[in-house]
Write a protein that holds these residues in place. Structure first.
Motif, short mmCIF file in Angstrom:
data_model
loop_
_atom_site.label_atom_id
_atom_site.label_comp_id
_atom_site.label_asym_id
_atom_site.label_seq_id
_atom_site.Cartn_x
_atom_site.Cartn_y
_atom_site.Cartn_z
N LEU A 51 0.83 -1.27 -0.03
CA LEU A 51 0.23 -0.03 -0.07
C LEU A 51 0.92 1.19 -0.14
CD1 LEU A 51 -3.20 0.63 2.16
CD2 LEU A 51 -1.46 2.38 1.85
N THR A 52 0.73 1.94 -0.83
CA THR A 52 1.46 3.36 -1.06
C THR A 52 0.60 4.60 -0.81
OG1 THR A 52 1.15 3.55 -3.29
CG2 THR A 52 3.04 2.45 -2.63
N ASP A 53 1.03 5.56 -0.05
CA ASP A 53 0.35 6.96 0.08
C ASP A 53 1.59 7.92 0.01
OD1 ASP A 53 -1.32 8.83 0.61
OD2 ASP A 53 -1.96 8.12 2.62
N GLY A 54 2.00 8.13 -1.08
CA GLY A 54 3.27 9.07 -1.30
C GLY A 54 4.52 8.15 -1.04
N GLU A 55 4.40 6.93 -0.30
CA GLU A 55 5.49 6.05 -0.03
C GLU A 55 4.99 4.78 0.51
OE1 GLU A 55 8.26 7.47 2.99
OE2 GLU A 55 6.48 7.52 4.33
N VAL A 56 5.63 3.56 0.54
CA VAL A 56 5.25 2.39 0.90
C VAL A 56 4.84 2.59 2.66
CG1 VAL A 56 5.74 -0.17 1.24
CG2 VAL A 56 6.34 1.18 -0.87
N LYS A 57 3.62 2.29 2.94
CA LYS A 57 3.29 2.19 4.15
C LYS A 57 2.86 1.17 4.96
CE LYS A 57 2.59 6.94 4.30
NZ LYS A 57 3.67 7.83 5.08
N ALA A 58 2.50 -0.10 4.03
CA ALA A 58 2.32 -1.38 4.68
C ALA A 58 2.68 -2.42 3.42
CB ALA A 58 0.93 -1.49 4.88
N VAL A 59 2.92 -3.59 3.91
CA VAL A 59 3.38 -4.64 2.96
C VAL A 59 2.82 -5.80 3.53
CG1 VAL A 59 5.33 -5.96 2.08
CG2 VAL A 59 5.53 -3.64 2.46
N ALA A 60 2.31 -6.87 2.57
CA ALA A 60 1.88 -8.16 3.14
C ALA A 60 2.52 -9.21 1.79
CB ALA A 60 0.51 -8.35 2.96
N GLY A 61 2.96 -10.30 2.52
CA GLY A 61 3.31 -11.25 1.55
C GLY A 61 2.53 -12.61 2.11
N PHE A 62 1.91 -13.09 0.88
CA PHE A 62 0.93 -13.99 0.96
C PHE A 62 1.03 -15.06 -0.10
CE2 PHE A 62 -0.69 -10.85 -1.84
CZ PHE A 62 -1.55 -11.52 -2.67
N ARG A 63 0.22 -16.27 -0.14
CA ARG A 63 0.29 -17.27 -1.10
C ARG A 63 -1.27 -17.79 -1.14
NH1 ARG A 63 3.14 -21.78 2.00
NH2 ARG A 63 3.72 -20.38 3.72
N VAL A 64 -1.72 -18.16 -2.23
CA VAL A 64 -2.88 -19.03 -2.24
C VAL A 64 -2.50 -20.46 -2.34
CG1 VAL A 64 -5.11 -19.37 -3.43
CG2 VAL A 64 -4.25 -17.16 -2.96
N VAL A 65 -2.90 -21.23 -1.32
CA VAL A 65 -2.57 -22.85 -1.36
C VAL A 65 -3.79 -23.46 -1.20
CG1 VAL A 65 -0.14 -22.37 -0.78
CG2 VAL A 65 -1.95 -22.58 0.98
N GLU A 66 -3.60 -24.87 -0.96
CA GLU A 66 -4.84 -25.85 -0.73
C GLU A 66 -4.34 -27.02 -0.12
OE1 GLU A 66 -8.40 -28.07 -3.31
OE2 GLU A 66 -6.72 -26.90 -4.31
N VAL A 80 3.01 -5.99 7.68
CA VAL A 80 3.39 -5.03 8.63
C VAL A 80 2.99 -3.67 7.90
CG1 VAL A 80 5.57 -5.34 7.19
CG2 VAL A 80 5.72 -4.48 9.57
N ALA A 81 2.93 -2.87 8.90
CA ALA A 81 2.60 -1.33 8.54
C ALA A 81 3.79 -0.50 9.03
CB ALA A 81 1.29 -0.66 8.88
N LYS A 82 4.47 0.40 8.29
CA LYS A 82 5.43 1.13 8.63
C LYS A 82 5.46 1.74 10.45
CE LYS A 82 8.27 4.87 6.79
NZ LYS A 82 8.43 6.00 5.81
N SER A 83 6.32 1.59 10.99
CA SER A 83 5.82 1.83 12.33
C SER A 83 5.54 3.13 12.71
CB SER A 83 7.27 1.48 13.12
OG SER A 83 8.35 2.34 12.86
N VAL A 84 5.97 4.07 11.95
CA VAL A 84 5.51 5.68 12.09
C VAL A 84 4.07 5.98 11.62
CG1 VAL A 84 8.01 6.48 12.42
CG2 VAL A 84 6.64 6.47 10.01
N ASP A 85 3.73 4.81 10.83
CA ASP A 85 2.40 5.20 10.42
C ASP A 85 1.11 4.09 10.83
OD1 ASP A 85 2.85 7.46 8.63
OD2 ASP A 85 4.08 6.01 7.34
N ARG A 86 1.52 3.48 12.02
CA ARG A 86 0.52 2.53 12.57
C ARG A 86 -0.58 3.22 13.20
NH1 ARG A 86 5.29 -1.35 14.60
NH2 ARG A 86 5.72 -2.13 12.31
N SER A 87 -1.60 2.37 13.11
CA SER A 87 -2.93 3.05 13.74
C SER A 87 -3.47 4.31 12.65
CB SER A 87 -2.79 3.60 15.06
OG SER A 87 -2.36 2.42 15.84
#
Length: 148
Positions: A51-66, A80-87
């Motif tokens: 997620l970007t809002d001027g810069e990367v603010k949050a990141v998620a790594g994921f996969r679809v499995v069965e 994870v969200a950038k620590s200074v931008d949490r909440s």
């Protein structure tokens, strides 16, 4: 909260996610992060959303499995969200995007593991209507000698 969510597919997009991901995975160095994301993408279908809002603010790594246990599901490896931008709603927006992505892919469930000491993360997941359903066990193979 504004922002745009996308999948990191280009090399520069993957690299731009590292400073935020490093807050969750400080043991992974920048170049190793890039190599792992590329390798896991090819071998296990790992995807990196940001997620970007001027810069990367949050990141998620994921996969679809069965699996036999849960059918088709989205497994959330990292969030994870950038620590200074949490909440500020960035992590929540990314989580909600992942839920919708899982539904769109025909997943039956969304799963993740969270370390036992991460109380703020647990509160976040419980507020997102997740439930605690199992214990996760691990055996460190490099640090563990076989029993005689």
């Amino acid at each position: 909260m504004r922002g745009r969510i996308a999948l990191a597919q280009e090399d520069h997009e993957i690299r731009s996610c590292y400073p935020v991901m490093a807050e969750l995975r400080p043991h992974v160095q920048a170049e190793e992060f890039f190599v792992r994301v590329k390798r896991q993408s090819e071998s296990a279908g790992y995807r990196l959303a940001f997620l970007t809002d001027g810069e990367v603010k949050a990141v998620a790594g994921f996969r679809v499995v069965e699996s036999l246990a849960w059918g088709k599901f989205l497994y959330l490896d990292d969030l994870v969200a950038k620590s200074v931008d949490r909440s500020k709603g960035y992590g929540g927006a990314l989580f909600d995007w992942l839920v919708e992505s899982a539904r769109a892919e025909g997943c039956d469930e969304l799963h993740l593991n969270s370390m036992v000491q991460r109380f703020d993360a647990h509160r976040f997941y419980l507020n997102k209507r997740m439930s605690i359903e199992c214990h996760h066990f691990a055996l460190k193979l490099r640090a563990c000698a076989p029993e005689s």
